[in-house]
Motif scaffolding. Structure first.
Motif, PDB file in Angstrom:
ATOM      1  N   ARG A 175       0.875  -1.181   0.000  1.00  0.00           N
ATOM      2  CA  ARG A 175       0.000   0.000   0.000  1.00  0.00           C
ATOM      3  C   ARG A 175       0.904   1.220   0.000  1.00  0.00           C
ATOM      4  N   MET A 176       1.133   1.782  -1.182  1.00  0.00           N
ATOM      5  CA  MET A 176       2.073   2.882  -1.360  1.00  0.00           C
ATOM      6  C   MET A 176       3.411   2.542  -0.669  1.00  0.00           C
ATOM      7  N   GLU A 177       3.860   1.328  -0.925  1.00  0.00           N
ATOM      8  CA  GLU A 177       5.076   0.830  -0.277  1.00  0.00           C
ATOM      9  C   GLU A 177       6.323   1.358  -0.990  1.00  0.00           C
ATOM     10  N   LEU A 178       7.195   1.976  -0.238  1.00  0.00           N
ATOM     11  CA  LEU A 178       8.464   2.468  -0.786  1.00  0.00           C
ATOM     12  C   LEU A 178       9.413   1.280  -0.913  1.00  0.00           C
ATOM     13  N   VAL A 179       9.766   0.926  -2.151  1.00  0.00           N
ATOM     14  CA  VAL A 179      10.637  -0.217  -2.396  1.00  0.00           C
ATOM     15  C   VAL A 179      12.100   0.192  -2.313  1.00  0.00           C
ATOM     16  N   LYS A 180      12.462   1.278  -2.975  1.00  0.00           N
ATOM     17  CA  LYS A 180      13.835   1.781  -2.985  1.00  0.00           C
ATOM     18  C   LYS A 180      13.799   3.276  -3.290  1.00  0.00           C
ATOM     19  N   GLU A 181      14.780   4.019  -2.771  1.00  0.00           N
ATOM     20  CA  GLU A 181      14.873   5.434  -3.112  1.00  0.00           C
ATOM     21  C   GLU A 181      16.299   5.919  -2.983  1.00  0.00           C
ATOM     22  N   LYS A 182      16.598   6.968  -3.708  1.00  0.00           N
ATOM     23  CA  LYS A 182      17.834   7.743  -3.523  1.00  0.00           C
ATOM     24  C   LYS A 182      17.484   9.205  -3.756  1.00  0.00           C
ATOM     25  N   GLU A 183      18.490  10.060  -3.843  1.00  0.00           N
ATOM     26  CA  GLU A 183      18.244  11.503  -3.819  1.00  0.00           C
ATOM     27  C   GLU A 183      17.203  11.991  -4.826  1.00  0.00           C
ATOM     28  N   ASP A 184      17.245  11.505  -6.040  1.00  0.00           N
ATOM     29  CA  ASP A 184      16.398  12.086  -7.088  1.00  0.00           C
ATOM     30  C   ASP A 184      15.369  11.114  -7.649  1.00  0.00           C
ATOM     31  N   ARG A 185      15.157   9.981  -6.983  1.00  0.00           N
ATOM     32  CA  ARG A 185      14.247   8.979  -7.543  1.00  0.00           C
ATOM     33  C   ARG A 185      13.703   8.059  -6.452  1.00  0.00           C
ATOM     34  N   ALA A 186      12.578   7.422  -6.752  1.00  0.00           N
ATOM     35  CA  ALA A 186      11.993   6.464  -5.813  1.00  0.00           C
ATOM     36  C   ALA A 186      11.161   5.446  -6.583  1.00  0.00           C
ATOM     37  N   MET A 187      11.104   4.251  -6.025  1.00  0.00           N
ATOM     38  CA  MET A 187      10.312   3.173  -6.614  1.00  0.00           C
ATOM     39  C   MET A 187       9.248   2.761  -5.598  1.00  0.00           C
ATOM     40  N   TYR A 188       7.977   2.789  -6.017  1.00  0.00           N
ATOM     41  CA  TYR A 188       6.860   2.433  -5.147  1.00  0.00           C
ATOM     42  C   TYR A 188       6.072   1.282  -5.772  1.00  0.00           C
ATOM     43  N   ARG A 189       5.417   0.508  -4.896  1.00  0.00           N
ATOM     44  CA  ARG A 189       4.441  -0.458  -5.403  1.00  0.00           C
ATOM     45  C   ARG A 189       3.176  -0.338  -4.565  1.00  0.00           C
ATOM     46  N   ASP A 190       2.048  -0.599  -5.217  1.00  0.00           N
ATOM     47  CA  ASP A 190       0.772  -0.406  -4.553  1.00  0.00           C
ATOM     48  C   ASP A 190      -0.214  -1.451  -5.053  1.00  0.00           C
ATOM     49  N   PHE A 191      -1.157  -1.814  -4.194  1.00  0.00           N
ATOM     50  CA  PHE A 191      -2.163  -2.835  -4.483  1.00  0.00           C
ATOM     51  C   PHE A 191      -3.259  -2.313  -5.416  1.00  0.00           C
ATOM     52  N   ALA A 192      -3.186  -1.053  -5.812  1.00  0.00           N
ATOM     53  CA  ALA A 192      -4.257  -0.422  -6.581  1.00  0.00           C
ATOM     54  C   ALA A 192      -4.632  -1.239  -7.814  1.00  0.00           C
ATOM     55  N   HIS A 193      -5.934  -1.440  -7.994  1.00  0.00           N
ATOM     56  CA  HIS A 193      -6.425  -2.120  -9.199  1.00  0.00           C
ATOM     57  C   HIS A 193      -7.759  -1.546  -9.659  1.00  0.00           C
ATOM     58  N   ALA A 194      -8.639  -1.172  -8.743  1.00  0.00           N
ATOM     59  CA  ALA A 194      -9.907  -0.549  -9.123  1.00  0.00           C
ATOM     60  C   ALA A 194      -9.649   0.888  -9.573  1.00  0.00           C
ATOM     61  N   PRO A 195     -10.526   1.448 -10.417  1.00  0.00           N
ATOM     62  CA  PRO A 195     -10.297   2.796 -10.954  1.00  0.00           C
ATOM     63  C   PRO A 195     -10.024   3.862  -9.901  1.00  0.00           C
ATOM     64  N   SER A 196     -10.831   3.913  -8.841  1.00  0.00           N
ATOM     65  CA  SER A 196     -10.636   4.958  -7.826  1.00  0.00           C
ATOM     66  C   SER A 196      -9.285   4.829  -7.139  1.00  0.00           C
ATOM     67  N   LYS A 197      -8.837   3.586  -6.912  1.00  0.00           N
ATOM     68  CA  LYS A 197      -7.553   3.355  -6.248  1.00  0.00           C
ATOM     69  C   LYS A 197      -6.400   3.761  -7.168  1.00  0.00           C
ATOM     70  N   LEU A 198      -6.525   3.381  -8.427  1.00  0.00           N
ATOM     71  CA  LEU A 198      -5.488   3.707  -9.408  1.00  0.00           C
ATOM     72  C   LEU A 198      -5.305   5.215  -9.526  1.00  0.00           C
ATOM     73  N   LYS A 199      -6.400   5.929  -9.676  1.00  0.00           N
ATOM     74  CA  LYS A 199      -6.331   7.383  -9.819  1.00  0.00           C
ATOM     75  C   LYS A 199      -5.754   8.043  -8.576  1.00  0.00           C
ATOM     76  N   ALA A 200      -6.195   7.597  -7.393  1.00  0.00           N
ATOM     77  CA  ALA A 200      -5.730   8.192  -6.139  1.00  0.00           C
ATOM     78  C   ALA A 200      -4.247   7.949  -5.929  1.00  0.00           C
ATOM     79  N   THR A 201      -3.779   6.752  -6.240  1.00  0.00           N
ATOM     80  CA  THR A 201      -2.378   6.404  -6.011  1.00  0.00           C
ATOM     81  C   THR A 201      -1.454   7.171  -6.950  1.00  0.00           C
ATOM     82  N   ALA A 202      -1.792   7.190  -8.232  1.00  0.00           N
ATOM     83  CA  ALA A 202      -0.959   7.926  -9.195  1.00  0.00           C
ATOM     84  C   ALA A 202      -0.927   9.418  -8.863  1.00  0.00           C
ATOM     85  N   SER A 203      -2.073   9.967  -8.501  1.00  0.00           N
ATOM     86  CA  SER A 203      -2.139  11.389  -8.153  1.00  0.00           C
ATOM     87  C   SER A 203      -1.320  11.688  -6.899  1.00  0.00           C
ATOM     88  N   ALA A 204      -1.361  10.781  -5.926  1.00  0.00           N
ATOM     89  CA  ALA A 204      -0.632  11.001  -4.676  1.00  0.00           C
ATOM     90  C   ALA A 204       0.867  11.091  -4.913  1.00  0.00           C
TER      91      ALA A 204
END
Length: 451
Positions: free
Chosen positions: A307-336
């Protein structure tokens, strides 16, 4: 000693409930036709992994106190048939959870999105404040060995979803918990295979609201118009408590709650997560946790897995993964993610994995959900589409459905991996969204791009 048999013991919640009963000192057996990791190893460690896959009526005997029936089982399951012949009580897991918590204060967290996050926050705060409680949550969360706990605690926190109870009971699970306190986070169409009509889907939540007792409480998100409509049309006598996103500010990619005592740093972000946090706070207050105690505990909350899980990050970048699959979840996660890092490029990858998301008739609901991403990518597994007996959508169909003409489609996970490995992630965030696993795509090489 109580003795229970699980039909379809390998499911995520089912195997956790089985382990919770073993921990409680009960005798547990089970069957399933397939069991995957991590369920397989965890059941084996507890000594309750079935010796072979399949259904065995001889496991069902009159010495059992009950059968716990998983959703995966069919109504003609031979073990279930035998149990009925012997007159052994059969419980769905929601019915069993209620049966074990009749004398507790029952808190049910419901809604189309945010259930796991809200439940996880409440669990974290209660544990940090040394409050005794039981729980049922839909994901593995940090600091908790199991997804289910049943003890002598006076309260239980339950993540209550609207999906079907069992093969014998086609009602939503959350009806069975008979809540004292219910939280409703939002209503957005999901489970298209079960609720093909949106009005029918919304009606499930209206029924849940009306189950609130006169001495109970309904906590609901006032920012959601469909939730407001459902609450306003109800006639419940219990207490009504509203919430919206907790006031906050973003500084250099970090979110701080705005409180009377000054800014409080938190490790989660986004409008929906701030709504989730505020809803969790209202529940905690109803359980006797003060504002001060909540703000003391919340900075240490890292979020539920995927759930908006931070997988890896450094100064100028970050990798996240999220359980989002339904439309409302997808839109909210990308916007966040985009709002948290407005100056960074956002590459968003969505795996369409559920029946709803793979169904072309449901596709219009995804319109504009990926608009905030600088690059939008869709992954489809043709095998998953075939298993669900649906038609594989092509790139043009998806572009029209998402209303995004530069959307890119991949149907081979290795090709997707190669493409992601070839990207330059300078000043870029990568967001992977799915309720699946991209056909077991190995992420290690991609993670290395964020070292």
């Amino acid at each position: 000693m109580k003795n229970y048999h699980f039909i379809a013991i390998g499911g995520a919640v089912m195997h956790n409930l089985a382990l919770a009963l073993v921990k409680k000192g009960y005798q547990v057996t089970g069957s399933d036709d397939e069991i995957y990791e991590p369920s397989k190893s965890r059941l084996a460690k507890a000594g309750i992994l079935p010796q072979e896959y399949g259904w065995f009526p001889e496991k069902i005997h009159s010495g059992l106190d009950g059968i716990i029936l998983g959703m995966h089982a069919r109504i003609d399951n031979p073990e279930l048939v035998k149990a009925k012949e012997l007159g052994i009580p059969v419980f769905s897991f929601p019915e069993f959870i209620y049966n074990q918590s009749k004398d507790k204060k029952r808190v049910v967290i419901a809604g189309s999105h945010g259930k796991t996050s809200i439940t996880s926050i409440i669990l974290h705060v209660l544990k940090d404040q040394r409050v005794e409680f039981d729980y049922l949550v839909g994901a593995q969360i940090e600091g908790f060995d199991l997804m289910v706990q049943l003890s002598d605690a006076p309260i239980i926190i339950i993540e209550g979803d609207e999906y079907l109870t069992s093969p014998l009971d086609r009602r939503p699970k959350f009806f069975h918990y008979k809540h004292d306190i219910a939280l409703l986070s939002g209503i957005a169409w999901d489970h298209f295979n079960v609720f093909p009509d949106f009005e029918e889907y919304k009606d499930q939540f209206k029924q849940l609201i009306n189950l609130t007792p006169a001495d109970g409480e309904l906590i609901y998100c006032i920012a959601d118009p469909l939730v407001n409509e459902a609450v306003e049309s109800s006639s419940i006598m219990g207490k009504k408590t509203t919430y919206a996103a907790h006031p906050a500010k973003i500084e250099l990619g970090k979110t701080y709650l705005e409180t009377l005592g000054g800014p409080v740093p938190v490790q989660i972000f986004g409008e929906h997560n701030l709504q989730n946090l505020h809803g969790a706070k209202k529940v905690c207050e109803s359980l006797g946790i003060s504002e001060l105690q909540f703000y003391q505990s919340i900075p240490l909350f890292k979020g539920a897995a995927k759930r908006m899980e931070l997988v890896k990050e450094k100064e100028d970048r970050a990798m996240y993964r999220d359980f989002a699959h339904a439309p409302s979840k997808l839109k909210a996660t990308a916007s966040a993610v985009k709002n948290q890092f407005p100056d960074r490029r956002l590459v968003a990858v969505q795996e369409l994995h559920t029946y709803s998301s793979l169904n072309q008739d449901f596709l219009p609901n995804y319109a504009h959900t990926m608009d905030t991403a600088d690059e939008a990518i869709i992954y489809l597994n043709p095998h998953a589409v075939t298993l669900k007996k649906l038609k594989l959508m092509d790139e043009e169909t998806l572009r029209n459905g998402f209303k995004r003409q530069d959307l890119r489609l991949f149907t081979d996970s290795q090709e997707l991996k190669s493409y992601l490995l070839g990207l330059d992630y300078k000043n870029t965030n990568l967001l992977l969204m799915s309720s699946g696993n991209y056909d077991n795509m190995d992420l290690e090489g991609i993670k290395a791009k964020f070292d």
